[in-house]
Design an enzyme around this catalytic site. Structure first.
Site, PDB file in Angstrom:
ATOM      1  CG  ASP A 212      -1.946   1.021   1.291  1.00 47.64           C
ATOM      2  OD1 ASP A 212      -2.808   1.000   0.414  1.00 47.64           O
ATOM      3  OD2 ASP A 212      -1.918   1.871   2.204  1.00 47.64           O
ATOM      4  CD  GLU A 288      -2.064   2.380  -3.665  1.00 48.70           C
ATOM      5  OE1 GLU A 288      -3.148   2.910  -3.912  1.00 48.70           O
ATOM      6  OE2 GLU A 288      -1.563   2.365  -2.521  1.00 48.70           O
TER       7      GLU A 288
HETATM    8  C1  GLC Z   1      -4.145   3.077  -0.592  1.00 52.49           C
HETATM    9  C2  GLC Z   1      -5.373   2.212  -0.494  1.00 52.49           C
HETATM   10  C3  GLC Z   1      -6.539   3.064  -0.095  1.00 52.49           C
HETATM   11  C4  GLC Z   1      -6.238   3.674   1.246  1.00 52.49           C
HETATM   12  C5  GLC Z   1      -4.912   4.431   1.220  1.00 52.49           C
HETATM   13  C6  GLC Z   1      -4.440   4.728   2.596  1.00 52.49           C
HETATM   14  O1  GLC Z   1      -4.222   3.999  -1.614  1.00 52.49           O
HETATM   15  O2  GLC Z   1      -5.582   1.545  -1.688  1.00 52.49           O
HETATM   16  O3  GLC Z   1      -7.735   2.359  -0.035  1.00 52.49           O
HETATM   17  O4  GLC Z   1      -7.271   4.548   1.598  1.00 52.49           O
HETATM   18  O5  GLC Z   1      -3.898   3.667   0.635  1.00 52.49           O
HETATM   19  O6  GLC Z   1      -4.010   3.551   3.228  1.00 52.49           O
END
Ligand code: GLC
Length: 551
Positions: A212, A288
């Protein structure tokens, strides 16, 4: 061109299904999705020729950001089950030939994590505070935030704390909600703890991790003001055509910036890579990190991690040139280092693809056509739960909204709840088989019109989105041309067509227009997302339709 795939690792061609545990399926009759529900739904994944399941967080959490606010990264929240349930899930998934990927949330923890609780009751400068970004404020009495950074969810990225003696004190950084304090990755304790978390889940035999906010761990700890704090915080929002000048500019501004995509992040991932490799060569991590294309490959170099999400299809405009550019972009971003590209049409942070492409019959036709493009591409494809049913975003009543984006923007932005509503499995009215319990109100209400969108109803309908996904994902696995690493664009006169060859003998033709168009290539139909007629005069393709042709 050929895409690189490192080697023939399982993830380089995998179809990965994202489970959002609260909304996938209720296995214990309390009205909330849980790990038993995931176990019960594994057959559905198998029927889709899925190779791996990625579970969004199921760790103890106050659920202020639907589990991305983790208070203990090495446990299961009782609302989802127990560690034994998790172990059974892994066993049963593996028995069915499915790998298991879990989410790791290294950028921040929940404010209810024991570390943050300890930090609040400890003095400025203490070791407990040094696990986070606690900074003195500006102004005479420190009453102003340390700088102008903005939270990605809206509002300032700093919150001031009351010191143990009741006086106003320091400020702490949170790039997301104020209940998600950012960790300080210069601190060795933080690094070691994350390695412990990875090892904990590897010991439970997981096959990989989804990382994440992977671009955020390192910060410029001189905490300089940003020239464009709002642009920076919004750069993570999926609301721009990837090819647009604004998107390119925003991503470029992120490169090695004060809060994102800093060069030193990769030291962290090198350590993670060594740990993963100590468990064998079939463990992976997908990051991500929406970064400029020339920065993406750093996350997936041979000594860092394995995959980076390709997000271009989350935003791509419905026209042939944009789609071709998105494909090229997705491949170019990672080929230099030999990593496999990845494709995602939706996820828990984005609008549902049918809605994004226009809703109604047109949105559905385009979503079907885009899916057949994505499923035909080399690399791996990520499917977000409900995408395979062609679900739309649900109009969640404001009184039921949960997303911190809704609260922090004071209602200016609706947030992401519309794509997170519990899945419809069967039956003709809510809760559509999501739970056995009839008297329950779900955490996000389902609409009344989902009767024909359930797994059961679509399973019986040969023309459903579900059966399209079943066919295309099965072929993707079994057809040797689709398994190849080769893709070649065909230049065609018609600028409303996307045409590419895969491997030796499959040609994919997508008609993005609202009219019937002749295919420039002949062949027999392997699968089509909409109306296609093959006759002596060649192949005619209906509006907003993709077809795979066997030459
Ligand atoms: C990422 C997740 C999202 C979350 C954010 C903070 O972007 O995919 O859902 O709100 O991180 O953890």
């Amino acid at each position: 061109m050929r895409v690189g795939t490192h080697d023939d690792s399982w993830w380089s061609r995998a179809a990965v299904y994202q489970v959002y545990p609260r909304s996938f399926r209720d296995g214990n009759g309390d009205g909330l999705g849980d790990l038993q529900g995931v176990i019960d739904g594994l057959g559905h994944l198998e029927s889709l020729s899925i190779d791996a399941v990625w579970l969004s967080p199921f760790y103890p959490s106050p659920q202020n950001d639907s589990g991305y606010d983790v208070s203990d990264p090495r446990a299961v929240d009782p609302m989802f089950g127990t560690l034994d349930d998790f172990a059974r899930l892994v066993d049963q998934a593996h028995e069915r030939g499915l790998r298991v990927i879990v989410d790791i949330v290294p950028n921040h923890v929940s404010a209810s994590h024991s570390w943050f609780v300890e930090a609040l009751s400890s003095p400025a400068g203490s070791p407990a505070r040094r696990r986070f970004h606690f900074v003195d404020g500006k102004g005479e009495a420190g009453e102003l935030p340390p700088n102008n950074w903005e939270s990605i969810f809206g509002g300032p990225a700093w919150t001031r704390v009351k010191e143990p003696d009741g006086s106003w004190g320091q400020w702490y950084l949170h790039l997301f909600d104020h209940t998600q304090p950012d960790l300080n990755w210069v601190n060795d304790e933080v690094r070691i703890d994350a390695l412990n978390t990875l090892a904990f889940w590897l010991d439970l035999r997981v096959d990989g991790f989804r990382v994440d906010v992977a671009l955020g761990l390192a910060k410029d700890m001189t905490y300089p003001d940003l020239i464009d704090p709002i642009g920076m915080s919004q750069s993570l929002r999926f609301d721009l055509d990837p090819g647009s000048a604004e998107a390119v500019e925003r991503r470029a501004a992120l490169a090695n910036s004060a809060i994102f995509d800093r060069d030193e992040i990769h030291d962290i991932y090198r350590q993670w890579r060594s740990l993963l490799e100590s468990y064998g060569n079939d463990k992976m991590a997908v990051v991500e990190a929406w970064v400029a294309p020339e920065r993406a490959s750093r996350y997936v170099a041979p000594d860092t991690l394995h995959q980076i999400f390709g997000f271009d299809f989350l935003v791509v405009a419905w026209d042939a040139k944009s789609i071709r550019d998105a494909i090229q972009h997705g491949i170019d971003a990672v080929s230099a280092v030999g990593a496999p590209p990845t494709w995602a049409l939706s996820n828990h942070d984005s609008p549902r693809v049918v809605t994004r492409l226009g809703d109604g019959p047109e949105g559905l036709a385009r979503a079907r056509a885009l899916a057949l493009i994505a499923h035909a591409l080399p690399g791996s494809v990520y499917v977000y739960q409900g995408e395979e049913l062609g679900l739309c975003d649900v109009e969640v009543p404001d009184s039921a909204r949960q997303d911190p984006v809704w609260f922090r923007s004071a209602g200016r932005e609706k947030g992401r709840d519309g794509g997170r509503v519990p899945l419809p499995w069967s039956g003709s009215q809510p809760p559509y088989g999501f739970t056995d319990r009839a008297d329950v109100s779900l955490w996000l209400p389902q609409p009344e019109h989902w009767e024909s969108w359930t797994v059961e109803a679509e399973g019986d309908d040969p023309d459903s989105m579900l059966n399209l996904y079943r066919s295309s994902l099965a072929l993707r696995r079994s057809h040797s041309s689709l398994a190849s690493e080769e893709i070649e664009f065909w230049s065609v006169d018609d600028d409303e067509l996307v045409v590419f060859r895969r491997g030796a003998d499959v040609v994919v033709v997508a008609n993005t227009s609202d009219q019937w168009l002749p295919s420039p290539v002949a062949g027999s139909i392997l699968v089509a997302s909409g109306p296609v007629v093959a006759g002596d005069a060649g192949v005619e393709i209906g509006p907003n339709t993709t077809v795979w042709l066997q030459m």
